[in-house]
Design an enzyme around this catalytic site. Structure first.
Site, PDB file in Angstrom:
ATOM      1  N   ASN A   1      -4.877  -8.570   6.100  1.00 39.32           N
ATOM      2  CA  ASN A   1      -5.215  -7.741   7.255  1.00 39.32           C
ATOM      3  C   ASN A   1      -6.663  -7.269   7.120  1.00 39.32           C
ATOM      4  OD1 ASN A   1      -5.247  -5.029   5.822  1.00 39.32           O
ATOM      5  ND2 ASN A   1      -3.156  -5.697   5.376  1.00 39.32           N
TER       6      ASN A   1
ATOM      7  N   LYS B   1       7.830   8.374  10.344  1.00 41.18           N
ATOM      8  CA  LYS B   1       7.558   7.909   8.985  1.00 41.18           C
ATOM      9  C   LYS B   1       7.705   9.051   7.983  1.00 41.18           C
ATOM     10  CE  LYS B   1       4.286   4.790   6.731  1.00 41.18           C
ATOM     11  NZ  LYS B   1       3.063   3.979   6.928  1.00 41.18           N
TER      12      LYS B   1
ATOM     13  N   LYS C   1      10.765   8.312   5.305  1.00 43.14           N
ATOM     14  CA  LYS C   1      10.356   7.946   3.952  1.00 43.14           C
ATOM     15  C   LYS C   1      10.215   9.151   3.024  1.00 43.14           C
ATOM     16  CE  LYS C   1       8.311   3.563   5.286  1.00 43.14           C
ATOM     17  NZ  LYS C   1       7.246   2.553   5.056  1.00 43.14           N
TER      18      LYS C   1
END
Length: 400
Positions: free
Chosen positions: A209, A336, A340
């Site tokens: 990326n 998130k 997480k």
């Protein structure tokens, strides 16, 4: 911020020594106590009497001029200093310090010093860029010596380029910034990840990326400035290691997973800024795959979710995640955070102008447990790192 700071100013030989006079004056005006150590070559450009008048202190220029029988001068002033600034830092004195030579008052004092050291190089552009000089500077950086970057422009030798001593007011501003936040994270262990990962399909083809690692490196740099013990696990990037940071280079998501998880239990703060690949080729060819007619299908499999693993095993750590999104940034960042088990998430819109991958700036939203999302304006990645740790320090106080 320099009030009552004890600064030892080392002046080496070079035409830029005249600027050291203005620097000594400005440091004194800022409230610092300044003592000057000069090399013999420096005295070819500026008289010790000038510095004595500006600082109202004795100038040290002779290793064997022991004027106080109860003290060893180079040990005494090394112990006295809160920090040492060498300006100008010639190629010669940088080489001596890198190799531990002690053949004059300044180099001898520097070997006896245990305080922070700052060097402001000044020399011809070709000398500054010479591999030997650059290697000597890298050696000193590994020993936590901080360099105040020289300016670019017309040099005294007639060349145009990088090598001009930083302006005295810029050196003072640099020192003020350095002294302000120090030790707020003293004895804290900080782990930072940065950059992309490479997931190989064959020896020459990879899935990756556009991450440059700049955000993660800025986070690591800021943590080190705050006095933390910093480890930076970096994917394949072309960035210089920040001063005071222990860097570990990795290539794949699996390698990053291994390095991060084995260090995690001993960490206090983890900032997971790396753009880790979510998928990798299920099989990797050992030889370069040749071009074939028609389409190619590569079967992919999930990589290990490093951040999820850290959240599951979190005990005392403050865990910071990053969310690079193209839309609904705050919503995805909050999801998130919960999913997480994170403490802080920094969300940024990778499609926004002048933000995201490969840019020098970011426009982020900070999502923190128990708080509404906080939107920050466009700022440099270093400024963003400062804002992140401002929240970390507040978070620690809240949790204490």
């Amino acid at each position: 911020m320099l009030d009552n700071k004890r600064i030892l100013l080392g002046v080496s030989g070079g035409i830029a020594a005249y600027k050291a006079c203005a620097l000594a004056s400005k440091l004194t005006q800022a409230g610092a106590a300044v003592k000057v150590v000069m090399t013999e070559n420096a005295k070819q450009f500026v008289s010790p009497l000038t510095f004595q008048a500006l600082t109202r202190e004795r100038v040290y220029d002779d290793t064997f001029a022991e004027k106080e029988p109860d003290k060893v001068a180079h040990i005494d002033i090394a112990d006295w200093a809160d920090f040492i600034v060498v300006a100008p830092g010639s190629a010669n004195i940088i080489a001596k310090l890198a190799h531990g030579l002690a053949d004059n008052m300044l180099s001898t004092t520097m070997l006896a010093a245990t305080c922070p050291v700052y060097i402001a190089p000044a020399m011809n552009v070709n000398m500054y860029e010479h591999p030997a000089v650059q290697e000597n500077m890298r050696t000193l950086k590994k020993r936590n010596v901080r360099f105040i970057e020289p300016g670019e422009g017309y040099l005294a030798c007639g060349w145009v380029g990088k090598g001009r001593l930083a302006e005295p007011e810029d050196i003072v501003a640099f020192l003020q910034q350095e002294t302000y936040p120090k030790q707020l994270l003293f004895k804290k262990r900080v782990l930072v990840t940065a950059g992309p990962t490479y997931e190989y399909a064959d020896p020459v083809r990879v899935f990756t990326n556009p991450s440059t690692g700049k955000m993660g490196f800025a986070i690591a740099e800021q943590a080190a400035k705050l006095g933390a013990d910093v480890t930076l696990v970096a994917g394949p990037v072309q960035l210089e290691t920040p001063t005071g940071v222990n860097r570990i280079d990795v290539t794949t998501a699996e390698e990053m997973y291994e390095e991060v998880t084995k260090r995690y239990p001993d960490c206090d703060i983890v900032a997971k800024a790396a753009a880790v690949a979510d998928f990798k080729p299920k099989t990797v060819d050992t030889k370069k795959a040749k071009k074939q007619p028609g389409d190619v299908v590569i079967e992919m499999e999930r990589t290990k979710d490093i951040l999820m693993e850290l959240g599951k095993n979190k005990t005392h750590q403050i865990l910071i995640g990053f969310a690079a999104e193209s839309n609904d940034v705050a919503e995805y960042a909050q999801d998130k955070l919960k999913r997480k088990n994170l403490d802080i998430v920094i969300g940024n819109n990778i499609t926004a102008e002048n933000a995201g991958f490969r840019s020098e700036t970011n426009e982020v939203v900070i999502v923190e447990k128990g708080k509404d999302p906080e939107y920050l304006p466009l700022m440099t990645k270093r400024e963003t790192a400062e804002e992140v740790f401002a929240r970390v320090l507040t978070y620690e106080k809240k949790e204490a």
